[in-house]
Every structure is written in structure tokens, then in C-alpha cells.
Design a protein around this motif. Structure first.
Motif, PDB file in Angstrom:
ATOM      1  N   LYS A 111      51.650  38.296 -10.426  1.00 36.23           N
ATOM      2  CA  LYS A 111      51.831  39.743 -10.228  1.00 36.23           C
ATOM      3  C   LYS A 111      52.835  40.303 -11.234  1.00 36.23           C
ATOM      4  O   LYS A 111      52.629  41.369 -11.802  1.00 36.23           O
ATOM      5  CB  LYS A 111      52.286  40.025  -8.793  1.00 36.23           C
ATOM      6  CG  LYS A 111      51.179  39.742  -7.796  1.00 36.23           C
ATOM      7  CD  LYS A 111      51.432  40.379  -6.470  1.00 36.23           C
ATOM      8  CE  LYS A 111      51.157  41.858  -6.565  1.00 36.23           C
ATOM      9  NZ  LYS A 111      50.936  42.492  -5.272  1.00 36.23           N
ATOM     10  N   TYR A 116      45.890  38.985 -14.799  1.00 36.41           N
ATOM     11  CA  TYR A 116      44.786  39.377 -13.921  1.00 36.41           C
ATOM     12  C   TYR A 116      43.556  38.472 -13.992  1.00 36.41           C
ATOM     13  O   TYR A 116      42.643  38.624 -13.193  1.00 36.41           O
ATOM     14  CB  TYR A 116      44.408  40.837 -14.148  1.00 36.41           C
ATOM     15  CG  TYR A 116      43.968  41.185 -15.552  1.00 36.41           C
ATOM     16  CD1 TYR A 116      44.886  41.659 -16.484  1.00 36.41           C
ATOM     17  CD2 TYR A 116      42.637  41.086 -15.931  1.00 36.41           C
ATOM     18  CE1 TYR A 116      44.490  42.008 -17.762  1.00 36.41           C
ATOM     19  CE2 TYR A 116      42.237  41.433 -17.206  1.00 36.41           C
ATOM     20  CZ  TYR A 116      43.166  41.894 -18.118  1.00 36.41           C
ATOM     21  OH  TYR A 116      42.759  42.238 -19.382  1.00 36.41           O
ATOM     22  N   GLU A 148      44.470  40.990  -7.020  1.00 34.16           N
ATOM     23  CA  GLU A 148      44.076  41.893  -5.932  1.00 34.16           C
ATOM     24  C   GLU A 148      43.630  41.100  -4.701  1.00 34.16           C
ATOM     25  O   GLU A 148      43.962  39.943  -4.548  1.00 34.16           O
ATOM     26  CB  GLU A 148      42.937  42.805  -6.417  1.00 34.16           C
ATOM     27  CG  GLU A 148      43.352  43.740  -7.530  1.00 34.16           C
ATOM     28  CD  GLU A 148      42.528  44.996  -7.582  1.00 34.16           C
ATOM     29  OE1 GLU A 148      41.343  44.949  -7.220  1.00 34.16           O
ATOM     30  OE2 GLU A 148      43.076  46.056  -7.971  1.00 34.16           O
ATOM     31  N   ASP A 149      42.898  41.811  -3.808  1.00 36.16           N
ATOM     32  CA  ASP A 149      42.264  41.147  -2.666  1.00 36.16           C
ATOM     33  C   ASP A 149      43.330  40.816  -1.591  1.00 36.16           C
ATOM     34  O   ASP A 149      44.515  41.125  -1.754  1.00 36.16           O
ATOM     35  CB  ASP A 149      41.558  39.882  -3.172  1.00 36.16           C
ATOM     36  CG  ASP A 149      40.454  39.373  -2.255  1.00 36.16           C
ATOM     37  OD1 ASP A 149      40.289  39.918  -1.159  1.00 36.16           O
ATOM     38  OD2 ASP A 149      39.754  38.424  -2.653  1.00 36.16           O
ATOM     39  N   ALA A 152      46.867  39.351  -2.459  1.00 40.31           N
ATOM     40  CA  ALA A 152      47.952  40.036  -3.179  1.00 40.31           C
ATOM     41  C   ALA A 152      49.277  39.976  -2.423  1.00 40.31           C
ATOM     42  O   ALA A 152      50.309  40.393  -2.938  1.00 40.31           O
ATOM     43  CB  ALA A 152      47.558  41.480  -3.447  1.00 40.31           C
ATOM     44  N   ILE A 189      40.403  46.101  -3.424  1.00 41.77           N
ATOM     45  CA  ILE A 189      39.775  45.735  -4.697  1.00 41.77           C
ATOM     46  C   ILE A 189      39.504  47.048  -5.424  1.00 41.77           C
ATOM     47  O   ILE A 189      38.866  47.948  -4.873  1.00 41.77           O
ATOM     48  CB  ILE A 189      38.473  44.931  -4.463  1.00 41.77           C
ATOM     49  CG1 ILE A 189      38.824  43.549  -3.881  1.00 41.77           C
ATOM     50  CG2 ILE A 189      37.688  44.796  -5.763  1.00 41.77           C
ATOM     51  CD1 ILE A 189      37.656  42.603  -3.692  1.00 41.77           C
ATOM     52  N   SER A 190      40.023  47.168  -6.650  1.00 38.68           N
ATOM     53  CA  SER A 190      39.912  48.464  -7.338  1.00 38.68           C
ATOM     54  C   SER A 190      38.930  48.395  -8.506  1.00 38.68           C
ATOM     55  O   SER A 190      38.672  47.328  -9.073  1.00 38.68           O
ATOM     56  CB  SER A 190      41.289  48.894  -7.852  1.00 38.68           C
ATOM     57  OG  SER A 190      41.685  48.077  -8.930  1.00 38.68           O
ATOM     58  N   ASN A 193      40.799  47.460 -12.100  1.00 41.55           N
ATOM     59  CA  ASN A 193      41.175  46.054 -12.225  1.00 41.55           C
ATOM     60  C   ASN A 193      39.958  45.133 -12.238  1.00 41.55           C
ATOM     61  O   ASN A 193      39.940  44.106 -12.909  1.00 41.55           O
ATOM     62  CB  ASN A 193      42.134  45.655 -11.101  1.00 41.55           C
ATOM     63  CG  ASN A 193      43.533  46.202 -11.338  1.00 41.55           C
ATOM     64  OD1 ASN A 193      43.854  46.643 -12.444  1.00 41.55           O
ATOM     65  ND2 ASN A 193      44.356  46.200 -10.314  1.00 41.55           N
ATOM     66  N   THR A 225      34.874  46.707  -0.595  1.00 39.73           N
ATOM     67  CA  THR A 225      35.748  45.899  -1.447  1.00 39.73           C
ATOM     68  C   THR A 225      34.870  44.919  -2.246  1.00 39.73           C
ATOM     69  O   THR A 225      34.652  45.102  -3.438  1.00 39.73           O
ATOM     70  CB  THR A 225      36.796  45.145  -0.599  1.00 39.73           C
ATOM     71  OG1 THR A 225      36.134  44.500   0.505  1.00 39.73           O
ATOM     72  CG2 THR A 225      37.859  46.087  -0.082  1.00 39.73           C
TER      73      THR A 225
END
Ligand code: NAP
Length: 402
Positions: A111, A116, A148-149, A152, A189-190, A193, A225
């Protein structure tokens, strides 16, 4: 500090000098066994490939138990600053307590540096005993989203004020009923990213001549997501790599036109059986964080165990290469465990630096040492013809087989 720092060009490319300074984290537990073995192999590989023209200037940075003992913090600021300055680092395993205590240092590092993309190639080495009849049919590169997810770390324990307040809010705002005695974690989840991560997987597939890219998700259940992850991944495939790819659905069972990468998707639970039953149909695998973690270890087991599988965590400005197994504390200090995971992570690191000759020597040395059967306990215990050797001796075997 001797040596020269790795820099980045304006176009974002890493510029590697002939004497790069590379920080290493020895790691907890068996880190103290596998790091010296791996470092020996790395130095010998660079020397064999480039003579005196190139060498790595290793610099130790502290993390984990050693850091707590020597610097009074699990992850000292100086460690983060040195890694940021040097840009490429390698690490052994770090212990994380389960269900209590501090947050995973591995997750913190990922992080902090926004690493990533996690890359884990999994392939078979002749001479490793595997539970499969044809382990050689598995040759995949797993791309796991890394920041993510549910992984995180956004979660509150049962009984905490934060979990209570969140529970009350969810009930009032959405009529979502969560038991009062629940711990609560957040899954997110974006689009941004996901897309930058998926591009990495396609760039890799193209530059390494891989045949297919498979998105793996649980989008049938977690629609907004995991389902969105699948949708965004297909958008990247169509919009950014349209010329280079073909969708499986458009092929209708026919062979892909010359050189095109086949893009497909599978639901995660089904994938765990498909990879066992027909592994040869899969190549680059692209997953969100949690399922990526699970599938990586499952694939590693299929070719003989996690003592062998390497890993890389790559961001925009920093890359950290690491052994994928844990600190195996019961074997710490015994000069016993298999150092291959860290050694093959080093080969990935040399590839990343553009020192391909050193990377190939390491891979050849590992493959040949295993084939010849003087191996560490984990490989020797299933092979009656093999001779068990110590971790450090195995490193010498690797070098002998360059
Ligand atoms: P582990 O340390 O990976 O060890 C589990 C078992 O895997 C070992 O008992 C051993 O099996 C085998 N193994 C692991 N590394 C090996 C190697 N190099 N050579 C041969 N066999 C190897 O998993 P864990 O016991 O679940 O985790 C211990 C700690 O490590 C935890 O605190 C965990 O959070 C942490 N961890 C860190 C990382 C990381 O730093 N990236 C990753 C995973 C876990 P046998 O005893 O059957 O021979």
C-alpha cells in the motif's frame, strides 16, 4: 553508500546503472537461511554473465522482527525512504500474526508504495514430485491486483466502537442488517485501479509472447465489485489492445488468427477445477486481490509446492521482489528450507533490470540442480533417488549448474 541509484526517465522507464544499489530485507524466520543462499547465487550469476563489468551493491534495510530488535519499529521510516530512493528491492518473508496484533507488513509495503501489480509465474521444474500426473502442463503467469478488494485491510473487530457505528449506519441508511457481534470488513474494487493493473497484464502477455489472457472473477455473486472488474478488464482489452487480441466468444471454437492473444473469462470457483483438469488451456491469469492470493498457492501446489514459486510486486515508481512462502518459523536457522522461491524472484528482478543473461543463468541453475537430484528436504522427501542437501549447499549446486 557505494554504487549508483536506479533512476527513471521522463517517459517512466527505469534506468539501471552497472552498479545499482539494491536494498534487501532479510525477512523473519527462515529469511536468515534463504537470503544468504540467494545472495550468493545472485552475485555468482552476475559475475558469470558480465564479469567485472556489472555488480549489485546490496544494502540491508530492516523490517519485521530484526527491525523491532535493532531499530525499535517493525517497519522503520528509514527502510521506506531507502526503498523509495533505490526503487528496486528484494525481500524474504515477514511474519504476520493471525487475528490479532499488527497489520501485515507485506500489505503495508504494497500500500505504501502503491505496488498495484503482483506477478507470480508458476511453472514445473523437472524432478520436482507433484501430486499431478502431468504437472508440466501448467505454465501460467498470475497477475493479482495488489492494493484493493477485501484484502486492503479496511476492517473493524467485533465489539469495537467503529464496527458498532458502521452497523448502525448501514441499518439506518440502507436497512442492511449486520449482527451486533460481527467484525466488519469492506470490499472495494475501482475502475481506475483495475484498468491500470489489467494493462500491465496485457503488456506482459504481448512482450512475452503469451497466448491467452483470462480474467477470473466471482462476478455472478459480487456484481458491482468482481463483476465490474470483469467488465473493466474487457473494456481495456477492446479499447487499448483491440488490434492484438481476439475474444474467445468470437472464435466459436476456431483457432485464433496468427499471433493474436485470446481473451477469456472464468468464474473463480470453476477456475480452481479447470486449472487442475485442463491447465494447458491457460496462460496469463488476471485476478482481484483475494482470489489471486488463493489461486497462486493452488497453482504452486500443483507443480510441487510454494517453496519454489517466485513473486514480484510492481508499482509505478518502486518494484519489490519477494519469496512467496511465509517465514516457516519452525525451520528458522536450520539451513534447511528451499531457497528457490527467493532465488527465482531474483531472476525476475534481473529480468526487470534488463540483466536477462543473469536471469537465464539463475533459472538454468535451479532447473538443472533440481533435475540432478541434490535438493532440499521438501523436494528430497518425495524422491527416493534424491540426496537431501542443506539450503546453502543447494545454492552451491545451483551455481555449479549455471
Ligand atoms: P509458511 O511459512 O509458508 O510455511 C508453511 C509450510 O510451507 C512450511 O511448514 C513448509 O512445509 C512449507 N514451506 C514454506 N516455505 C518453504 C521453503 N522455503 N522450503 C520448503 N518448504 C517451505 O506459511 P505459514 O506457516 O502459514 O506462515 C508463517 C508466517 O509467514 C505467518 O506469519 C504468515 O503471515 C507469514 N507469511 C508471510 C508471507 C510473506 O512475507 N510474503 C507470505 C505468506 C505467509 P512443511 O513443514 O510441510 O515442510
Amino acid at each position: 553508500m557505494r554504487g549508483t541509484l536506479i533512476t527513471k526517465t521522463k517517459r517512466g522507464e527505469f534506468q539501471v546503472p552497472d552498479d545499482p544499489v539494491i536494498p534487501f530485507i532479510e525477512g523473519d524466520g527462515v529469511g536468515r537461511d534463504i537470503w544468504p543462499a540467494a545472495r550468493y547465487v545472485f552475485d555468482q550469476a552476475v559475475k558469470a554473465a558480465y564479469g567485472e563489468a556489472r555488480s549489485v551493491v546490496w544494502t540491508e534495510v530492516l523490517a519485521g522482527e530484526k527491525a523491532l530488535e535493532k531499530a525499535g519499529a517493525l517497519l522503520p521510516e528509514e527502510t521506506l525512504e531507502t526503498i523509495a530512493r533505490c526503487r528496486v528491492a528484494i525481500k524474504g518473508p515477514l511474519t504476520t500474526p493471525v487475528g490479532k496484533g499488527f497489520r501485515s507488513l507485506n500489505v503495508t509495503l504494497r500500500k505504501h508504495f502503491d505496488l498495484y501489480t503482483c506477478i507470480r509465474p508458476v511453472r514445473y521444474f523437472e524432478g520436482v514430485v507433484s501430486p499431478m500426473k502431468h504437472p508440466e502442463r501448467l505454465d501460467v503467469v498470475i497477475f493479482r491486483e495488489n492494493v484493493e478488494d477485501v484484502y486492503a485491510g479496511l476492517e473493524w473487530p467485533e465489539g469495537s466502537e467503529e464496527a458498532r457505528r458502521l452497523g448502525v449506519y448501514l441499518k439506518e441508511a440502507f436497512r442492511w442488517e449486520i449482527p451486533d457481534d460481527a467484525g466488519i470488513g469492506i470490499k472495494f474494487i475501482s475502475e481506475g485501479n483495475t484498468k491500470r493493473f489489467v494493462r500491465r497484464a496485457f503488456d506482459y502477455a504481448l512482450s512475452h509472447g503469451r497466448k491467452s489472457v483470462t480474467f477470473i472473477h466471482k462476478g455472478n455473486i459480487m456484481k458491482y465489485t468482481e463483476g465490474a472488474f470483469r467488465e473493466w478488464a474487457y473494456q481495456v482489452a477492446r479499447e487499448d489492445y483491440g488490434e492484438a487480441v481476439v475474444m474467445e466468444a468470437d472464435l466459436a471454437g476456431t483457432a485464433p488468427p496468427g499471433g493474436k492473444i485470446v481473451v477469456k473469462d472464468r468464474i473463480a470457483d470453476a477456475m480452481f477445477q479447470l486449472i487442475l483438469l485442463r491447465p494447458e488451456e491457460y496462460d496469463v491469469l488476471v485476478l482481484p486481490n483475494l482470489n489471486g492470493d488463493y489461486l497462486s498457492d493452488a497453482c504452486a501446489a500443483q507443480v510441487g509446492g510454494i517453496g519454489m514459486a517466485p513473486g514480484a510486486n510492481i508499482g509505478q515508481d518502486v518494484a519489490i521482489f519477494e519469496a512467496t512462502h511465509g517465514s516457516a518459523p519452525k525451520y528458522a536457522g536450520q539451513d534447511k528450507v528451499n531457497p528457490s522461491s527467493l532465488i527465482l524472484s531474483g531472476a525476475m528482478m534481473f529480468d526487470f533490470l534488463g540483466w536477462k543473461e543473469a536471469a537465464r543463468l539463475i533459472e538454468k541453475g535451479v532447473a538443472e540442480a533440481i533435475r540432478r537430484g541434490r535438493v532440499t528436504y521438501d523436494l528430497a522427501r518425495f524422491r527416493p533417488d534424491a540426496v537431501e542437501v542443506a539450503c546453502s549447499t543447494f545454492a552451491e549446486e545451483i551455481v555449479r549448474n549455471f
